[in-house]
Design a protein around this motif. Structure first.
Motif: not given
Length: 651
Positions: A152-164, A167-178
């Motif tokens: 994910y190239r981002n510690w915030a995305s790493t955190l989010f992917s660990h506790i969610a 599918k939620i990350l894909t829906l919110l386009e986390v990797n693209k935005k963060w």
């Protein structure tokens, strides 16, 4: 006017109380800054109040956080994971969808579900669940964080992917935005997993500086737990079984299985040294370990006088060493040795805060780059560090010799290279060995039956072997002594190296059912009938007399038989029967003589006499043969060979 001012001040205080403690609009996590809107800030504030309202639960969270922090922080630091991730170790909320969050199974650390555990090779089966073992789960979680950071190239995305859910990350386009963004705007309740975690982080951060435990405790990893039950360990260490069960929920079986996980014991700080002492006393020392000849220890009193600061000094593998006493730590050992604690840790490939094993001799000068022997076969429970200390070889050298990138668990029977680097084209070797404890028991039984083994030692005229038969109370006091019958009944003549195999083969060749049951063997006028071993009168000597060259005149023979044709006399006893042959003239009745057999064997095999310190593996390496071949050629039943044993090795 005054009333308006008062009411205004009350309203403002109420507003402060509602927001107290205030949640900032920006919250730092690792190298990322989360930015909140009014809505998301309100959600974090509400969650924070709920956490602070439950005083009992918050206190329990602080107790565990304080207890586990000394274990977790070094692992995160070693794996280069940001320190802020430590707040996840006992956090157990998980966002399964945009609208809902759930609690994970009780006892799981680091929010590790089954999928994450499989990805980092944590074991989850009917014997153990490493997600519930603090140390194993922490190491697994650190690996998971590092992998997701690369993804994910981002510690915030790493955190989010660990506790969610992903599918939620894909829906919110986390990797693209963060991705690679140091400022992240949380502008929707859809980020509830992050919002709830931030509230929990703020609660712990604000309460922890003023937190004081009722009793300071330490997590102790009990190293001798394999094969024991928790109740047995509690008895050995004199701790409460309930505490062991509470902090070892990873154990699904009655006994601790053979794995990397050790039982975790929660020890009051003032009992730590006492529990460690009990732990050392509880080691399995009833049976001796197999002696490999290393390390080579020699008491060195001159060093004790020179250092003059206490301690018992040794020469260990020709290097200076110091024995660890009760309550010794690296600092005290370095003081006794007159060196810095950094050097002591470097010489022994340990850390300055590592625990020392009571009674073990540690090096106080640098270890060598290679051992005095080329190979070592791993035994049960051995680590690369154990082998390094055993042979006085630097751990870095062993890593290079065996092409290890990091220290790893070793499988029993693996061949470890100690002098040179294993060639790339040479596969990793394993030696199949019987269980060590079985070998030790066999050694002890062999020692107890030493006198019994002497029966199977041959002299120049007599050979004695054991015959096992189902026939009881049979008088075998004479065999048919005619040349024709001898040909049918005479068993293969043994040599000293084939005793073990002959013991098993001989009963198949002698047909006891055709033997006459009325003959007697005597000398002069004295005659003795063979009776059952259990019925033998005390005044009668055991009937195991040998018929030797020069004594054959005392044997009663049939008139039709020439005395020169007498080849054997047999005396049998119930189940413990022994058969005694005279070697004289026996070659006349054999299809092949001993001399011919010896010549044939010498053409095929070499003879090797085992020297002190030699092992089967070392002999196999010297002759470029497999250990399994040595077993077959010599009819071995154990990997233990004794000094002086003669082994056959195929040319």
């Amino acid at each position: 006017m005054f009333l308006f001012i008062v009411l205004g001040s009350l309203d403002s205080r109420a507003a402060v109380d509602n927001d107290s403690p205030l949640v900032p609009y920006e919250i730092k996590f690792a190298d990322v800054t989360f930015q909140l809107t009014d809505v998301t800030r309100y959600l974090v504030q509400t969650e924070l109040k709920n956490i602070q309202a439950d005083k009992i639960s918050l206190r329990q969270q602080l107790d565990k956080f304080n207890l586990f922090l000394p274990v977790v922080e070094p692992v995160l630091k070693e794996k280069v994971v940001p320190d802020d991730f430590k707040f996840l170790m006992i956090y157990n909320k998980y966002q399964s969808s945009i609208e809902t969050s759930t609690f994970l199974e009780n006892g799981i650390y680091w929010c590790l579900d089954r999928e994450k555990a499989d990805n980092v090779d944590l074991i989850v089966n009917d014997q153990l669940d490493e997600r519930k073992h603090l140390i194993a789960a922490t190491k697994g979680a650190a690996i998971c964080f590092k992998r997701n950071q690369v993804l994910y190239r981002n510690w915030a995305s790493t955190l989010f992917s660990h506790i969610a859910d992903k599918k939620i990350l894909t829906l919110l386009e986390v990797n693209k935005k963060w991705a690679e963004n140091p400022y992240i705007l949380l502008d929707s309740p859809a980020y509830s997993a992050i919002l709830q975690f931030l509230a929990y982080k703020i609660a712990i951060e604000r309460e922890f500086p003023t937190y004081k435990p009722i009793e300071q405790k330490i997590v102790y990893e009990y190293p001798y737990s394999k094969g024991k039950t928790l109740n047995k360990i509690a008895l050995d260490l004199k701790v409460e079984p309930e505490t062991l069960f509470e902090y070892n929920k990873w154990l699904n079986s009655v006994k601790v299985p053979d794995s990397d996980c050790n039982v975790l014991v929660i020890v009051p700080a003032n009992r730590y040294s006492e529990v460690r002492t009990f732990a050392e006393l509880s080691r399995k020392i009833g049976l001796p370990a197999k002696d490999l000849g290393f390390p080579i220890l020699k008491r060195e009193d001159k060093l004790s006088k020179t250092k003059s600061k206490g301690g018992v000094f040794y020469l260990i593998n020709d290097l200076e060493g110091l024995q660890a006493d009760m309550c010794d730590i690296p600092v005290t050992m370095a003081y006794k040795a007159g060196i810095s604690v950094e050097r002591f840790a470097e010489y022994n490939d340990i850390k300055e805060n590592d625990l020392l094993k009571i009674g073990q001799v540690y090096y106080i000068q640098s270890k060598t780059n290679k051992a005095s022997v080329p190979f070592h076969v791993v035994r049960d429970g051995e680590t690369l560090w154990d082998i390094s200390q055993m042979y006085g070889v630097k751990l870095s050298s062993l890593l290079n010799f065996n092409r290890f990138e990091t220290v790893q668990r070793l499988q029993r029977g693996r061949v470890v290279w100690l002098q040179t680097t294993r060639p790339k084209n040479k596969p990793i070797e394993y030696i199949e060995m019987p269980d060590e404890m079985t070998e030790v028991e066999e050694m002890m039984v062999a020692g107890q039956n030493k006198n019994l083994e002497k029966e199977f030692i041959l002299d120049d005229a007599v050979q004695t072997v054991e015959v096992k038969s189902s026939i009881k109370d049979v008088d075998l006091s004479s065999l048919p002594l005619s040349q024709e019958k001898s040909k049918e009944q005479q068993s293969q003549i043994m040599n000293k190296n084939d005793l073990a195999s002959t013991k098993q083969e001989l009963p198949k060749e002698i047909d006891l059912s055709i033997l006459p049951l009325t003959k007697e063997i005597g000398k002069g006028n004295q005659q003795s009938k063979v009776t059952s071993k259990n019925e033998m009168p005390k005044e009668i000597e055991p009937l195991t007399k040998d018929i030797r060259k020069g004594n054959t005149n005392g044997v009663n023979l049939s008139k039709s038989i020439d005395r020169k044709q007498v080849t054997e006399g047999i005396v049998a006893q119930d189940e413990g029967q022994t058969v005694t042959w005279n070697k004289q003239n026996s070659t006349k009745n054999k299809p092949y003589s001993v001399e011919v057999a010896d010549r044939e064997e010498n053409k095929t095999f070499l003879k090797h006499t085992v020297k002190k310190g030699e092992t089967l593996f070392r002999i196999s390496v010297n002759y470029n043969v497999a250990v399994s071949e040595l077993w077959v050629w010599n009819n071995l039943t154990s990997t233990i060979v004794y000094e002086g044993t003669v082994l056959k090795v195929k040319r």
